[in-house]
Design a protein around this motif. Structure first.
Motif, PDB file in Angstrom:
ATOM      1  N   TRP A 115      11.320  -0.873  -0.626  1.00 26.90           N
ATOM      2  CA  TRP A 115      10.079  -0.209  -0.239  1.00 26.90           C
ATOM      3  C   TRP A 115       9.593   0.679  -1.377  1.00 26.90           C
ATOM      4  N   ASP A 116       8.298   0.730  -1.608  1.00 29.40           N
ATOM      5  CA  ASP A 116       7.765   1.741  -2.534  1.00 29.40           C
ATOM      6  C   ASP A 116       7.630   3.057  -1.771  1.00 29.40           C
ATOM      7  N   ASN A 117       7.108   4.087  -2.417  1.00 29.85           N
ATOM      8  CA  ASN A 117       7.041   5.404  -1.774  1.00 29.85           C
ATOM      9  C   ASN A 117       5.965   5.497  -0.711  1.00 29.85           C
ATOM     10  N   GLY A 118       4.972   4.637  -0.801  1.00 30.62           N
ATOM     11  CA  GLY A 118       3.869   4.687   0.143  1.00 30.62           C
ATOM     12  C   GLY A 118       2.902   5.796  -0.198  1.00 30.62           C
ATOM     13  N   GLU A 119       1.735   5.749   0.448  1.00 32.41           N
ATOM     14  CA  GLU A 119       0.748   6.801   0.184  1.00 32.41           C
ATOM     15  C   GLU A 119      -0.140   7.048   1.388  1.00 32.41           C
ATOM     16  N   LEU A 120      -0.663   8.274   1.402  1.00 29.67           N
ATOM     17  CA  LEU A 120      -1.599   8.691   2.433  1.00 29.67           C
ATOM     18  C   LEU A 120      -2.998   8.418   1.878  1.00 29.67           C
ATOM     19  N   LEU A 121      -3.816   7.703   2.644  1.00 25.49           N
ATOM     20  CA  LEU A 121      -5.121   7.257   2.139  1.00 25.49           C
ATOM     21  C   LEU A 121      -6.217   7.563   3.155  1.00 25.49           C
ATOM     22  N   PRO A 122      -7.474   7.614   2.707  1.00 29.67           N
ATOM     23  CA  PRO A 122      -8.563   7.653   3.686  1.00 29.67           C
ATOM     24  C   PRO A 122      -8.549   6.335   4.464  1.00 29.67           C
ATOM     25  N   TYR A 123      -8.883   6.384   5.756  1.00 28.00           N
ATOM     26  CA  TYR A 123      -8.913   5.154   6.558  1.00 28.00           C
ATOM     27  C   TYR A 123      -9.973   4.208   6.006  1.00 28.00           C
ATOM     28  N   GLY A 124      -9.637   2.945   5.876  1.00 25.21           N
ATOM     29  CA  GLY A 124     -10.621   1.984   5.398  1.00 25.21           C
ATOM     30  C   GLY A 124     -10.036   0.592   5.372  1.00 25.21           C
ATOM     31  N   PRO A 125     -10.866  -0.401   4.979  1.00 22.88           N
ATOM     32  CA  PRO A 125     -10.394  -1.789   4.957  1.00 22.88           C
ATOM     33  C   PRO A 125      -9.238  -1.961   3.980  1.00 22.88           C
ATOM     34  N   ILE A 126      -8.369  -2.917   4.265  1.00 22.25           N
ATOM     35  CA  ILE A 126      -7.297  -3.242   3.330  1.00 22.25           C
ATOM     36  C   ILE A 126      -7.500  -4.669   2.843  1.00 22.25           C
ATOM     37  N   GLU A 127      -6.941  -4.965   1.708  1.00 20.06           N
ATOM     38  CA  GLU A 127      -6.992  -6.340   1.213  1.00 20.06           C
ATOM     39  C   GLU A 127      -5.759  -7.082   1.677  1.00 20.06           C
ATOM     40  N   ILE A 128      -5.984  -8.281   2.188  1.00 19.80           N
ATOM     41  CA  ILE A 128      -4.857  -9.114   2.590  1.00 19.80           C
ATOM     42  C   ILE A 128      -5.221 -10.556   2.234  1.00 19.80           C
ATOM     43  N   LEU A 129      -4.256 -11.316   1.707  1.00 23.18           N
ATOM     44  CA  LEU A 129      -4.556 -12.705   1.365  1.00 23.18           C
ATOM     45  C   LEU A 129      -4.786 -13.502   2.642  1.00 23.18           C
ATOM     46  N   PRO A 130      -5.775 -14.389   2.638  1.00 17.91           N
ATOM     47  CA  PRO A 130      -6.045 -15.167   3.857  1.00 17.91           C
ATOM     48  C   PRO A 130      -4.846 -16.000   4.305  1.00 17.91           C
ATOM     49  N   GLY A 131      -3.940 -16.300   3.382  1.00 21.12           N
ATOM     50  CA  GLY A 131      -2.766 -17.092   3.756  1.00 21.12           C
ATOM     51  C   GLY A 131      -1.587 -16.259   4.222  1.00 21.12           C
ATOM     52  N   ALA A 132      -1.767 -14.948   4.340  1.00 16.62           N
ATOM     53  CA  ALA A 132      -0.644 -14.071   4.709  1.00 16.62           C
ATOM     54  C   ALA A 132      -0.010 -14.505   6.028  1.00 16.62           C
ATOM     55  N   ARG A 133       1.329 -14.471   6.060  1.00 19.63           N
ATOM     56  CA  ARG A 133       2.041 -14.967   7.244  1.00 19.63           C
ATOM     57  C   ARG A 133       1.750 -14.154   8.510  1.00 19.63           C
ATOM     58  N   ALA A 134       1.408 -12.875   8.342  1.00 15.67           N
ATOM     59  CA  ALA A 134       1.063 -12.088   9.537  1.00 15.67           C
ATOM     60  C   ALA A 134      -0.093 -12.739  10.276  1.00 15.67           C
ATOM     61  N   LEU A 135      -1.044 -13.305   9.509  1.00 16.11           N
ATOM     62  CA  LEU A 135      -2.239 -13.888  10.124  1.00 16.11           C
ATOM     63  C   LEU A 135      -1.970 -15.252  10.748  1.00 16.11           C
ATOM     64  N   HIS A 136      -1.013 -15.983  10.200  1.00 14.56           N
ATOM     65  CA  HIS A 136      -0.797 -17.357  10.673  1.00 14.56           C
ATOM     66  C   HIS A 136       0.380 -17.489  11.631  1.00 14.56           C
ATOM     67  N   TYR A 137       1.428 -16.700  11.363  1.00 20.06           N
ATOM     68  CA  TYR A 137       2.651 -16.842  12.160  1.00 20.06           C
ATOM     69  C   TYR A 137       2.986 -15.586  12.959  1.00 20.06           C
ATOM     70  N   ALA A 138       2.024 -14.690  13.106  1.00 16.38           N
ATOM     71  CA  ALA A 138       2.235 -13.471  13.919  1.00 16.38           C
ATOM     72  C   ALA A 138       3.462 -12.692  13.460  1.00 16.38           C
ATOM     73  N   GLU A 139       3.643 -12.624  12.149  1.00 16.47           N
ATOM     74  CA  GLU A 139       4.779 -11.855  11.619  1.00 16.47           C
ATOM     75  C   GLU A 139       4.345 -10.383  11.603  1.00 16.47           C
ATOM     76  N   LEU A 140       4.333  -9.809  12.785  1.00 21.33           N
ATOM     77  CA  LEU A 140       3.789  -8.460  12.949  1.00 21.33           C
ATOM     78  C   LEU A 140       4.440  -7.764  14.147  1.00 21.33           C
ATOM     79  N   VAL A 141       5.023  -6.611  13.904  1.00 25.35           N
ATOM     80  CA  VAL A 141       5.588  -5.789  14.976  1.00 25.35           C
ATOM     81  C   VAL A 141       4.988  -4.393  14.876  1.00 25.35           C
ATOM     82  N   PHE A 142       4.950  -3.690  16.003  1.00 24.02           N
ATOM     83  CA  PHE A 142       4.274  -2.395  15.968  1.00 24.02           C
ATOM     84  C   PHE A 142       4.916  -1.399  16.913  1.00 24.02           C
ATOM     85  N   GLU A 143       4.407  -0.188  16.875  1.00 24.59           N
ATOM     86  CA  GLU A 143       4.846   0.876  17.771  1.00 24.59           C
ATOM     87  C   GLU A 143       3.627   1.630  18.274  1.00 24.59           C
ATOM     88  N   GLY A 144       3.818   2.414  19.322  1.00 20.65           N
ATOM     89  CA  GLY A 144       2.746   3.259  19.849  1.00 20.65           C
ATOM     90  C   GLY A 144       3.361   4.570  20.276  1.00 20.65           C
TER      91      GLY A 144
END
Ligand SMILES: *Cc1c(COP(=O)(O)O)cnc(C)c1O
Length: 358
Positions: free
Chosen positions: A43-72
């Protein structure tokens, strides 16, 4: 101390933000987000950013294979100057278990807490100071490597976004029993907080809404007989004065609110049973008034009363009481969450301060 600094961009975004009177749930987005990336096994250190769009490749596995977990989870700041979280370590552990189920890398405990502290701390001026209102925090982890090979991504992103939210509507929910579609099977990803579970639930949720119901109630995948939960909340029923909830069967999401209500109910001296609950038995118990009340729970709504359960044939079953035991439990839990009552379970935790404040 938070190891992140509030950049001038983030400070400006927070300063410009006007908290609207009506918040809804997720309709208002906090102007800050956190992002960290996993590459080459670290993992890198990460950063705090203003809320806004992110760039993601259209072929990213999160978009095609639901490789995504979350919390609330929520940060509360009612009648106090600095916010606190509720059982955040349980959210971290559950995210780790969800990631493990999808064979994604774990978010280290320090990264998870640093990210939450940074977002909640930076958002402190816009956390509503009204009982029932709070800052909802949504940590999520997803695969960003593109490609169709059926394996995990080699690159991941961990983000936290946030929403100032209303005290959830106390209008009782009208529940539609789903007897055809299945949300989660034992052996699948039902016990993980994975976006894939929601995908499976959307058709029934939309159909329920179109028929005038609030939410769908799910049955077990094998026999379509036993109650699992609602699409995003766990279920409780008051039967002959005792509290009953479906036992965790490996496909039900182990809710932290569910677990907290079990502890609170026991502390209040209520009888509590975790067991397999056949839906037809519950409907018969409602019809004979053996079951007096049904309610649901989750971080978003805390404890939500249910006025009616509708079966597929259109028949409606209305418990005699609405929001009696539910109200007692909701008020007791919220008082601990908002630190208006003693916290004998050690559930709350302060957000760590920034070195430089806004
Ligand atoms: C998040 C969630 C819940 C509630 O869990 P809490 O930890 O109480 O917020 C219940 N069911 C599902 C499917 C969920 O995704």
């Amino acid at each position: 101390m938070s190891r992140y600094v509030i950049s001038p961009q983030v400070a400006a975004a927070v300063k410009e933000f006007k908290l609207p009177e009506r918040l809804g749930f997720g309709a208002v987005v906090a102007p800050v987000m956190f992002s960290a990336q996993w590459r080459d096994g670290a993992w890198d250190n990460g950063e705090l950013l203003p809320y806004g769009p992110i760039e993601i490749l259209p072929g990213a596995r999160a978009l095609h294979y639901a490789e995504l977990v979350f919390e609330g989870m929520k940060a509360y700041c009612v009648g106090r100057t600095w916010p606190n979280l509720f059982r955040p370590r349980d959210n971290w552990q559950r995210l780790a278990r969800s990631a493990e189920r999808l064979s994604m890398p774990k978010v280290p405990e320090t990264l998870f807490f640093d990210a939450l502290d940074a977002v909640a701390g930076a958002c402190r001026p816009l956390i509503p100071n009204v009982s029932g209102r709070s800052l909802y925090l949504r940590p999520f982890l997803f695969g960003t490597e593109s490609g169709y090979l059926l394996r995990n991504s080699n690159e991941f992103r961990f983000m936290v976004i946030a929403n100032p939210v209303e005290s959830y509507a106390t209008v009782p929910m009208r529940v539609a029993i789903e007897r055809l579609d299945v949300r989660a099977a034992v052996g699948g990803v039902g016990a993980a907080k994975a976006s894939a579970n929601y995908a499976a639930s959307l058709r029934a949720s939309s159909a329920a809404a179109a028929r005038g119901y609030t939410v769908a109630l799910w049955l077990d995948a094998r026999d379509q007989r036993y109650i699992q939960e609602l699409s995003g909340m766990n279920l409780f029923a008051v039967i002959r004065g005792e509290l009953h909830t479906p036992e965790l069967d490996g496909a039900i999401l182990p809710g932290i609110t569910r677990d907290s209500l079990i502890a609170l109910a026991r502390q209040m001296g209520m009888e509590l049973r975790e067991r397999r609950m056949p839906i037809d038995e519950l409907l018969a118990d409602i019809a004979s008034a053996e079951c007096s009340e049904v309610f649901a729970c989750g971080t978003a709504a805390i404890v939500s009363p249910i006025s009616v359960l509708a079966d597929r044939d259109g028949r409606e079953y209305a418990p005699a009481k609405i929001d009696v035991v539910a109200k007692t439990l909701r008020e007791a839990l919220l008082a601990i969450q908002e630190r208006r009552a003693p916290d004998p379970f050690g559930w709350t935790r302060d957000v760590a301060p920034f070195t430089a404040t806004l």
